[in-house]
Enzyme design. Structure first.
Site, short mmCIF file in Angstrom:
data_model
loop_
_atom_site.label_atom_id
_atom_site.label_comp_id
_atom_site.label_asym_id
_atom_site.label_seq_id
_atom_site.Cartn_x
_atom_site.Cartn_y
_atom_site.Cartn_z
N GLY C 43 0.80 -1.23 0.00
CA GLY C 43 0.00 0.00 0.00
C GLY C 43 0.82 1.27 0.00
O GLY C 43 0.29 2.35 -0.18
N CYS C 252 -28.20 -9.18 -15.69
CA CYS C 252 -27.64 -8.82 -17.00
C CYS C 252 -28.65 -9.23 -18.07
O CYS C 252 -29.17 -10.36 -18.07
CB CYS C 252 -26.32 -9.54 -17.22
SG CYS C 252 -25.72 -9.43 -18.93
N CYS C 255 -26.84 -12.31 -20.21
CA CYS C 255 -26.48 -13.61 -19.65
C CYS C 255 -27.21 -13.92 -18.36
O CYS C 255 -27.04 -14.99 -17.79
CB CYS C 255 -24.97 -13.72 -19.43
SG CYS C 255 -24.41 -12.81 -17.99
N CYS C 277 -23.45 -6.95 -18.52
CA CYS C 277 -22.18 -7.11 -17.81
C CYS C 277 -21.12 -6.18 -18.39
O CYS C 277 -20.96 -6.11 -19.61
CB CYS C 277 -21.65 -8.54 -17.96
SG CYS C 277 -22.59 -9.76 -17.07
N CYS C 283 -19.37 -12.37 -19.36
CA CYS C 283 -20.70 -12.43 -19.96
C CYS C 283 -20.72 -13.47 -21.10
O CYS C 283 -21.62 -14.32 -21.18
CB CYS C 283 -21.07 -11.05 -20.49
SG CYS C 283 -22.81 -10.85 -20.89
#
Lengths: 382, 276, 298
Positions: C43, C252, C255, C277, C283
């Site tokens: 980080g 979605c 899908c 998606c 997808c």
């Protein structure tokens, strides 16, 4: 039935084709050659070399052609090419005192050793469009210029003789910048900074600062310099000297043990002289601001010199309250390749971030309506 | 150099502390130079828990320099500042690591600036201003932070309805009270105040002084307060340090110094104020 | 793992006028040193001497340099932008590496071992051995609260992060909840507050305890940072206003997935909308496996 947008690859190829076509323009008009750009668009080439930080006239001219005259795009091309170049050696410092001078003006002394030389300048032209240039044109032969005086000492060196100006050498004990201000002392090898090989650090040494300004955008530095003249961080400048000419570039390979000249480059140097009222333990003296550009770049060199002096506020215990005196602000934002990339990246898709914001905004609106009832417009419609 | 009244080396006994309580703050041989100019020199004092020390003198006398050095905000040229924490440990404020010094400033100390602007975030709400010291100390419960902020607004006589307003919409007196709320919300043991009533109207000053006096007594705070206003010094401080040209010229109990000044400069200072 | 060969564009066709993956070896070494430091201090933003690349700043120069420094000839590379493999900038960067490194490329998340991304983390869970390279525009999570680098570096050094919560507090006071939806700040391994790059906060939970190595490159700002595998990444919040991710009230439209980030597609000028998606690979894979739009509920 919805089909997701496809074909990024073909779209890019088509765009490249259109770009090439547009670059060429009307094929009835003869195609521009890099030679023509190099010879007839010299100031554009010089700026591209300075801010691209690569001294190569042919390449800069070619980059301008490829960039369709867009300077920042050409600078970008040159920079990206420069990154890939191997480094054979670092040159010795060039001596602008030994410059073969083409132009040299001082606003501080009417006459001085070596004299004032106007050289090729727009300065005293009337800015009237010259329609003669629309047709092929051969300039009137110029009266043979008087041979330039060999000895042309730098104006600020004349002041230095009397001790009226701060020393130029940061190692001089009388120099006002703090001992580590050159930045070199911080580095293990004691060599000056190389901003293309080290990440920026703040506060930056004067070496890193001058390098960053030398690559900095002419327009940005011009505006900052102008702001300092208008009272946002006044430094009371005089153009001590502006000189344009060629200097030899030398390297001293370790295995040889002596210097060899590898060529010469054209430079514009500006040294500003600025007031300094002195302090508790320091006599009043003049101070320096320094600007340097490849080729002929007076506007750039002068702006750089003003900004350099403003950024030295701490060394002279001046209050820092104007943008031009703010090192982080100036140095972080003066690079036009960085700036243009980041501004123009807003053209890239931000679908998912925007979707997230859209979802939030719709939710906030729903919650707002639930709290305050439907807004007036909706009521009126009912 | 004229001979000036000497400063009593052994200071007056603590007003509120028990017999063997160590001072919460001990300043020894403090000096600060700005280039060739003296900010302060040879300054020493001790502050006991629950005690309020006033530093008075005209502008340029070095009192703010002393305050900033004592509060760890300005590195002195010589001397040291010792702070004894609640757990009995003593910290040499300018010798410890910056991280530790900053932690002390967050946990044990508070600073009230002359200008509220310097002590507040003008771009965020009053609630966020008061809540920030708590969040800096790790508070992570929004509801409790907000309740504490609301309480402190009330205690500093700011309408709790103003909790979501920015300080830019507050009057000068309210901004200063907000700064006090922000300074005290994390329950410091020691507060430094730099001309806390400067720049306010007289009536507004009086209200702030009453508030400060009440809070300092109620919370049993130790405080160092810098002021050029002897009336403020008399009202708030138990003990006084009189400064001139960077040096302490007289010290003692407040009433004693103001009613029976020994040093000619203090006499001048006291005489120049209209007596009530 | 069995990946059908057809899903991978095989290696080859490298333009050898440039060094492998464009950057010279010295530069790669410099970047690798910065990467090692970044992995060692999760980080933390490691300054590195970013080079000028042949694409504009802000268009992925940091991610490209990181990818160039870690890429090996036998790697399989996937590049996505907004979750999709076929957005123009993703295509352009993929072409850059095909030309300069000649590596194999793929759109399959599980077939790739190096994935360069802008603004998304793939929906398919990442596995050990994969490296996700993020393109980062502004690496400093405190930047919009404190513009000065000298000051923000000091704040990180002292873990002085109260200001970060002030922003979240203000959001709740004004809107009733935290109003940051992307580039949502996180704390890495309990120490450094980090900007996850402008990914939607939907992706934040995927960063924590992730088996893959996550590398972040900011070219213009010249910073590199990292999340080593299996590192705890917490999204900053309050106990009584905890971090939540976006949810959609529909699946979605292609899908039927209910667990993915959905892009809104405007289908006509009468307010017609559909949601699909954003991860095109995810997808497509679902549709290949026989999933389709859900039946409209009565």
């Amino acid at each position: 039935m919805y089909v997701a947008v496809k074909g990024g690859e073909r779209a890019i190829e088509n765009a490249h084709g259109l770009l090439a076509e547009d670059r060429r323009g009307d094929t009835e008009v003869p195609e521009l050659t890099p030679d023509q750009i190099r010879e007839q668009m010299k100031l554009a080439v010089d700026r591209v070399m300075t801010e691209g930080s690569l001294y190569d006239r042919e390449l800069a001219a070619l980059a301008l052609k490829q960039a369709r005259g867009d300077q920042i795009e050409a600078i970008f091309l040159l920079r990206a090419y420069r990154t890939t170049l191997p480094r054979f050696a670092a040159s010795r410092p060039v001596d602008t005192g030994a410059m073969v001078v083409e132009r040299r003006v001082s606003a501080t002394f009417k006459d001085l050793p070596g004299g004032q030389i106007l050289g090729p300048t727009f300065d005293y032209t009337h800015r009237l469009i010259d329609h003669d240039l629309a047709a092929p044109h051969r300039p009137r032969p110029c009266a043979e210029a008087a041979p330039v005086d060999e000895a042309m000492p730098r104006v600020l060196d004349l002041l230095a003789c009397e001790g009226l100006i701060e020393p130029a050498d940061p190692a001089d004990p009388a120099a006002p910048d703090p001992p580590d201000a050159s930045g070199a002392a911080d580095r293990e090898d004691g060599q000056p900074a190389d901003i293309t090989r080290e990440p920026p650090r703040f506060p930056a040494g004067r070496d890193a600062r001058l390098q960053t300004l030398a690559r900095g955008d002419e327009g940005f530095l011009l505006a900052l310099a102008y702001s300092s003249q208008r009272g946002y961080g006044r430094t009371h400048p005089f153009a001590g000297e502006i000189r344009l000419g060629t200097v030899p570039v030398c390297i001293a390979p370790e295995e040889l043990g002596f210097e060899i000249e590898i060529g010469e480059i054209e430079l514009t140097e500006c040294q500003m002289v600025n007031q300094f009222t002195g302090g508790a333990d320091r006599a009043p003296c003049f101070t320096r601001g320094y600007g340097l550009a490849f080729g002929h770049g007076e506007r750039k060199a002068m702006s750089m010199a003003l900004v350099d002096r403003s950024l030295r506020a701490d060394a002279f215990e001046e209050t820092r309250d104007a943008p031009v005196q703010d090192e982080e602000f100036v140095l972080s934002h003066c690079d036009n390749v960085q700036a243009t990339g980041f501004v123009e990246h807003l053209k890239l898709p931000h679908y998912v971030d925007f979707q997230s914001e859209l979802e939030l905004l719709r939710r906030l609106r729903r919650e707002h309506d639930a709290r305050n009832g439907p807004d007036d417009k909706a009521e009126a419609a009912e | 150099m004229s001979v000036e009244a000497t400063v009593t080396p052994e200071e007056a006994p603590p007003v509120m502390a028990g017999d063997d309580t160590p001072p919460i703050l001990a300043v020894e041989g403090l000096a600060k130079q700005y280039g060739g100019r003296i900010g302060c020199a040879d300054v020493g004092f001790r502050l006991w828990p629950g005690e309020v020390l006033g530093i008075v003198g005209e502008s340029g006398s070095g009192k703010t320099t002393v305050l900033n050095c004592a509060a760890g905000r300005l590195a002195p040229t010589a001397g040291r500042v010792l702070y004894s924490a609640a757990d009995g440990a003593t910290h040499d404020v300018h010798a410890i690591a910056e991280t530790d010094r900053r932690r002390l400033m967050r946990t044990d100390w508070a600073f009230v600036h002359q200008h509220a602007r310097d002590g507040l975030r003008m771009g965020v709400s009053a609630g966020a201003n008061v809540g920030e010291p708590l969040m800096a100390l790790g508070a992570r419960h929004y509801g409790r932070i907000r309740t504490a902020a609301g309480d402190w607004l009330t205690r500093t006589e700011i309408d709790a309805d103003r909790i979501d307003d920015r300080p830019t919409t507050f009057s000068g007196g309210m901004q200063q009270r907000l700064q006090v709320a922000r300074a005290l919300v994390a329950e410091p043991r020691l507060v430094f105040m730099d001309e806390p009533t400067g720049g306010l109207d007289v009536s507004v000053q009086a209200r702030l002084l009453d508030l400060l006096r009440g809070l300092v007594t109620e919370l049993g705070l130790a405080a160092v307060i810098v002021t050029h206003d002897l009336a403020v010094a008399r009202l708030l401080s138990h003990r006084l340090l009189v400064m001139r040209r960077g040096r302490v010229v007289e010290t003692g109990l407040t009433d004693q110094v103001l009613d029976d000044p020994q040093h000619p400069y203090t006499q001048l200072l006291v005489a120049s104020v209209l007596q009530p | 793992m069995n990946i059908p060969a057809a899903m991978v564009e095989p290696a080859g066709g490298r333009d050898d006028t440039y060094n492998f993956a464009y950057l010279d070896e010295q530069t790669k070494r410099m970047i690798r040193r910065a990467l090692l430091k970044a992995v060692a201090v999760p980080g933390y933003q490691v300054p590195f001497a970013g080079r000028e690349m042949p694409m504009p700043y802000g268009w992925g120069t940091g991610g490209v340099q990181v990818t160039a420094a870690i890429l090996k000839a036998d790697d399989v590379l996937k590049v996505i932008d907004q979750g999709a493999d076929d957005t123009t900038n993703a295509v352009s960067i993929r072409k850059f590496f095909r030309r300069t490194a000649g590596v194999a490329t793929t759109e399959r998340t599980e077939a790739a071992n190096v994935i360069q991304t802008r603004h998304r983390i793939p929906e398919t869970p990442l596995r050990a051995g994969q490296i996700l390279v993020y393109q980062v525009p502004i690496p400093e999570p405190l930047r919009f609260l404190e513009p000065r680098e000298t000051e923000t570096r000091r704040m990180h050094a002292h873990a002085d992060y109260g200001l970060m919560h002030v922003k979240l507090y203000e959001d709740i006071a004004r809107h009733g909840h935290i109003a940051t939806t992307y580039a949502y700040p996180v704390k890495v391994a309990g120490r450094y507050v980090m900007d996850p790059s402008p990914t939607p906060k939907f992706d934040n939970p995927k960063m924590s305890e992730c088996p893959a190595l996550q590398l972040f490159g900011a070219g213009r700002e010249k910073r590199i940072y990292a999340i080593p595998p299996f590192t705890t990444v917490e999204s900053l919040d309050f106990e009584d206003h905890s971090f939540t991710v976006q949810r959609w009230d529909r699946p979605c439209a292609l899908c039927g997935a209910r667990d993915s980030f959905l892009d809104e597609v405007v289908t006509d000028d009468r307010g017609g909308r559909m949601f699909v998606c954003s991860d095109t690979d995810y997808c497509a894979r679902r549709r290949d496996a026989g999933h389709g739009p859900e039946e409209e509920e009565a």
